[in-house]
Write a protein that holds these residues in place. Structure first.
Motif, PDB file in Angstrom:
ATOM      1  N   VAL A 114       0.828  -1.196   0.000  1.00 54.18           N
ATOM      2  CA  VAL A 114       0.000   0.000   0.000  1.00 54.18           C
ATOM      3  C   VAL A 114       0.869   1.255   0.000  1.00 54.18           C
ATOM      4  CG1 VAL A 114      -0.235   0.123   2.538  1.00 54.18           C
ATOM      5  CG2 VAL A 114      -2.022   1.098   1.064  1.00 54.18           C
ATOM      6  N   THR A 115       0.402   2.280  -0.691  1.00 49.48           N
ATOM      7  CA  THR A 115       1.112   3.549  -0.765  1.00 49.48           C
ATOM      8  C   THR A 115       0.178   4.675  -0.354  1.00 49.48           C
ATOM      9  OG1 THR A 115       0.465   3.797  -3.090  1.00 49.48           O
ATOM     10  CG2 THR A 115       2.611   2.750  -2.631  1.00 49.48           C
ATOM     11  N   GLY A 116       0.725   5.869  -0.290  1.00 50.47           N
ATOM     12  CA  GLY A 116      -0.086   7.034   0.022  1.00 50.47           C
ATOM     13  C   GLY A 116      -0.193   7.286   1.511  1.00 50.47           C
ATOM     14  N   SER A 117      -0.970   8.286   1.861  1.00 47.57           N
ATOM     15  CA  SER A 117      -1.165   8.648   3.256  1.00 47.57           C
ATOM     16  C   SER A 117      -2.544   9.274   3.433  1.00 47.57           C
ATOM     17  CB  SER A 117      -0.090   9.648   3.717  1.00 47.57           C
ATOM     18  OG  SER A 117      -0.172  10.846   2.953  1.00 47.57           O
ATOM     19  N   GLY A 118      -2.976   9.357   4.685  1.00 53.76           N
ATOM     20  CA  GLY A 118      -4.275   9.939   4.973  1.00 53.76           C
ATOM     21  C   GLY A 118      -5.398   9.186   4.297  1.00 53.76           C
ATOM     22  N   GLN A 119      -6.310   9.895   3.669  1.00 49.80           N
ATOM     23  CA  GLN A 119      -7.453   9.291   3.005  1.00 49.80           C
ATOM     24  C   GLN A 119      -7.074   8.614   1.675  1.00 49.80           C
ATOM     25  OE1 GLN A 119     -11.009   9.358   4.146  1.00 49.80           O
ATOM     26  NE2 GLN A 119      -9.730   9.560   5.974  1.00 49.80           N
ATOM     27  N   ALA A 120      -5.838   8.806   1.226  1.00 57.39           N
ATOM     28  CA  ALA A 120      -5.381   8.215  -0.030  1.00 57.39           C
ATOM     29  C   ALA A 120      -4.559   6.957   0.214  1.00 57.39           C
ATOM     30  CB  ALA A 120      -4.572   9.232  -0.824  1.00 57.39           C
ATOM     31  N   ARG A 121      -4.939   6.188   1.237  1.00 55.77           N
ATOM     32  CA  ARG A 121      -4.186   4.981   1.585  1.00 55.77           C
ATOM     33  C   ARG A 121      -5.165   3.858   1.945  1.00 55.77           C
ATOM     34  NH1 ARG A 121       1.154   3.816   3.177  1.00 55.77           N
ATOM     35  NH2 ARG A 121       1.339   2.084   4.640  1.00 55.77           N
ATOM     36  N   GLY A 122      -5.482   3.020   0.947  1.00 58.03           N
ATOM     37  CA  GLY A 122      -6.363   1.879   1.192  1.00 58.03           C
ATOM     38  C   GLY A 122      -7.795   2.269   1.480  1.00 58.03           C
ATOM     39  N   ASN A 123      -8.276   3.307   0.848  1.00 63.23           N
ATOM     40  CA  ASN A 123      -9.607   3.830   1.147  1.00 63.23           C
ATOM     41  C   ASN A 123     -10.699   2.990   0.475  1.00 63.23           C
ATOM     42  OD1 ASN A 123     -11.929   5.452   1.576  1.00 63.23           O
ATOM     43  ND2 ASN A 123     -10.670   7.304   1.579  1.00 63.23           N
ATOM     44  N   SER A 124     -11.730   2.677   1.235  1.00 63.59           N
ATOM     45  CA  SER A 124     -12.934   2.035   0.742  1.00 63.59           C
ATOM     46  C   SER A 124     -14.027   2.320   1.757  1.00 63.59           C
ATOM     47  CB  SER A 124     -12.722   0.528   0.550  1.00 63.59           C
ATOM     48  OG  SER A 124     -13.880  -0.090   0.012  1.00 63.59           O
ATOM     49  N   GLY A 125     -15.150   1.652   1.625  1.00 63.11           N
ATOM     50  CA  GLY A 125     -16.228   1.868   2.584  1.00 63.11           C
ATOM     51  C   GLY A 125     -17.250   0.770   2.504  1.00 63.11           C
ATOM     52  N   LEU A 126     -17.815   0.437   3.652  1.00 57.60           N
ATOM     53  CA  LEU A 126     -18.951  -0.468   3.740  1.00 57.60           C
ATOM     54  C   LEU A 126     -20.191   0.398   3.921  1.00 57.60           C
ATOM     55  CD1 LEU A 126     -20.476  -3.158   4.183  1.00 57.60           C
ATOM     56  CD2 LEU A 126     -19.746  -3.058   6.590  1.00 57.60           C
ATOM     57  N   TYR A 127     -20.986   0.513   2.861  1.00 57.24           N
ATOM     58  CA  TYR A 127     -22.243   1.249   2.957  1.00 57.24           C
ATOM     59  C   TYR A 127     -23.305   0.256   3.429  1.00 57.24           C
ATOM     60  CZ  TYR A 127     -20.508   5.526   0.809  1.00 57.24           C
ATOM     61  OH  TYR A 127     -19.833   6.699   0.569  1.00 57.24           O
ATOM     62  N   VAL A 128     -23.653   0.349   4.704  1.00 59.63           N
ATOM     63  CA  VAL A 128     -24.604  -0.600   5.286  1.00 59.63           C
ATOM     64  C   VAL A 128     -26.009  -0.404   4.732  1.00 59.63           C
ATOM     65  CG1 VAL A 128     -23.305  -1.053   7.394  1.00 59.63           C
ATOM     66  CG2 VAL A 128     -24.800   0.943   7.287  1.00 59.63           C
ATOM     67  N   GLY A 129     -26.257   0.743   4.148  1.00 62.98           N
ATOM     68  CA  GLY A 129     -27.478   1.014   3.399  1.00 62.98           C
ATOM     69  C   GLY A 129     -27.113   1.985   2.293  1.00 62.98           C
ATOM     70  N   ALA A 130     -27.234   1.571   1.033  1.00 61.18           N
ATOM     71  CA  ALA A 130     -26.809   2.396  -0.092  1.00 61.18           C
ATOM     72  C   ALA A 130     -28.014   3.007  -0.788  1.00 61.18           C
ATOM     73  CB  ALA A 130     -26.010   1.561  -1.086  1.00 61.18           C
ATOM     74  N   THR A 131     -28.058   4.328  -0.823  1.00 66.10           N
ATOM     75  CA  THR A 131     -29.093   5.055  -1.545  1.00 66.10           C
ATOM     76  C   THR A 131     -28.550   5.479  -2.910  1.00 66.10           C
ATOM     77  OG1 THR A 131     -28.389   7.146  -0.565  1.00 66.10           O
ATOM     78  CG2 THR A 131     -30.097   5.899   0.614  1.00 66.10           C
ATOM     79  N   PRO A 132     -29.394   5.890  -3.845  1.00 64.30           N
ATOM     80  CA  PRO A 132     -28.901   6.284  -5.169  1.00 64.30           C
ATOM     81  C   PRO A 132     -27.860   7.402  -5.130  1.00 64.30           C
ATOM     82  CG  PRO A 132     -31.263   5.948  -5.240  1.00 64.30           C
ATOM     83  CD  PRO A 132     -30.870   5.859  -3.797  1.00 64.30           C
ATOM     84  N   ASP A 133     -27.957   8.283  -4.134  1.00 66.45           N
ATOM     85  CA  ASP A 133     -27.014   9.397  -4.070  1.00 66.45           C
ATOM     86  C   ASP A 133     -26.075   9.318  -2.869  1.00 66.45           C
ATOM     87  OD1 ASP A 133     -28.976   9.808  -2.194  1.00 66.45           O
ATOM     88  OD2 ASP A 133     -29.296  11.924  -2.659  1.00 66.45           O
ATOM     89  N   GLY A 134     -25.938   8.136  -2.269  1.00 66.48           N
ATOM     90  CA  GLY A 134     -25.032   8.006  -1.129  1.00 66.48           C
ATOM     91  C   GLY A 134     -25.390   6.824  -0.255  1.00 66.48           C
ATOM     92  N   GLY A 135     -25.687   7.120   1.009  1.00 66.47           N
ATOM     93  CA  GLY A 135     -26.048   6.061   1.942  1.00 66.47           C
ATOM     94  C   GLY A 135     -25.404   6.270   3.293  1.00 66.47           C
ATOM     95  N   TYR A 136     -25.198   5.171   4.011  1.00 67.96           N
ATOM     96  CA  TYR A 136     -24.678   5.203   5.375  1.00 67.96           C
ATOM     97  C   TYR A 136     -23.378   4.400   5.404  1.00 67.96           C
ATOM     98  CZ  TYR A 136     -29.674   6.211   5.931  1.00 67.96           C
ATOM     99  OH  TYR A 136     -30.938   6.720   5.794  1.00 67.96           O
TER     100      TYR A 136
END
Length: 255
Positions: A114-136
């Protein structure tokens, strides 16, 4: 009065308050026998799905997933050796099924290179509820010796709740999320009836304790609620330039 009688009398007097405090009724009056909880057979290991789980990824195919934004397209991530790896060009993926309240188990891995730092290092997300324009979103990130804003590190409810602890393992090791999600409910007019709640455990460490979400995830601005029903789960393909992360052993129990 004989000595023996005096001792007996004193014993009876001292026991009288205790006898007076005993509640009326029988133990059986507060016993509940039905409904009998259903039997769920646990998995052979903590990673294995229990008998009533929906297996969202068992290591062989992406049959339970589609491309976010165009749900007619199959999920475009790669599967090899029981592991699903993000294809950043293919974008986010989400489940074909929609859910309300559930328990989900998910394992993810930051690559050793992995490279980078801060938010640019292995960033992803589990959206436990995904809406068309975002989610949780429950944040996924390399937070092992990687400084960023604390309501955006791994285990945060993004931009809402700081995790109670940083339980990250080193890059290359598998991370485990176990999450309990209670979806928000809405009144007939679309107003909020009850907020969403989330509990999360990261590598066996409690990191979110039944927190009440303030609304959906916003990168800019305050969270807000918009009425919705059951929602799919989304996994994020973040646009940062770091090498892609991987997932395995994803299963869910509806509650």
């Amino acid at each position: 009065m004989t000595k023996t009688f005096a001792i007996l009398a004193l014993t009876m007097l001292s026991a009288a308050p205790l006898l007076a405090q005993q509640p009326a009724g029988r133990p059986e009056d507060t016993e509940v026998w039905t409904p009998v909880p259903k039997i769920v057979t646990p998995g052979a290991t903590d990673a294995a799905p229990p008998s009533d789980a929906i297996v969202l990824f068992g290591g062989r195919s992406l049959a339970e997933w589609v491309t976010s934004g165009d749900t007619t397209k199959p999920a475009g991530w790669t599967v090899r050796d029981g592991v699903m790896t993000v294809n950043k060009k293919a974008g986010d993926i989400q489940t074909k099924r929609k859910f309300t309240n559930y328990q989900v188990h998910l394992e993810w891995r930051i690559p050793t290179d992995v490279t980078g730092s801060g938010q640019a290092r292995g960033n992803s997300g589990l959206y436990v509820g995904a809406t068309p324009d975002g989610g949780y979103e429950l944040q996924i990130l390399d937070s092992y010796r990687n400084t960023t804003y604390v309501n955006g590190q791994a285990g945060s409810v993004y931009k809402q709740y700081i995790p109670l602890a940083n339980a990250m393992r080193k890059p290359g090791a598998w991370q485990v999320y176990d999450v309990i999600w209670t979806a928000p409910t809405f009144n007939a007019d679309g107003s909020l009836k009850a907020p969403a709640y989330l509990t999360a455990v990261h590598n066996g460490v409690l990191i979110q304790n039944h927190v009440a979400l303030k609304g959906d995830t916003k990168y800019i601005g305050a969270p807000e609620y918009k009425a919705h029903g059951a929602l799919p789960i989304r996994l994020q393909s973040h646009g940062d330039p770091s090498p892609p992360i991987s997932f395995r052993n994803i299963w869910l129990r509806e509650l």
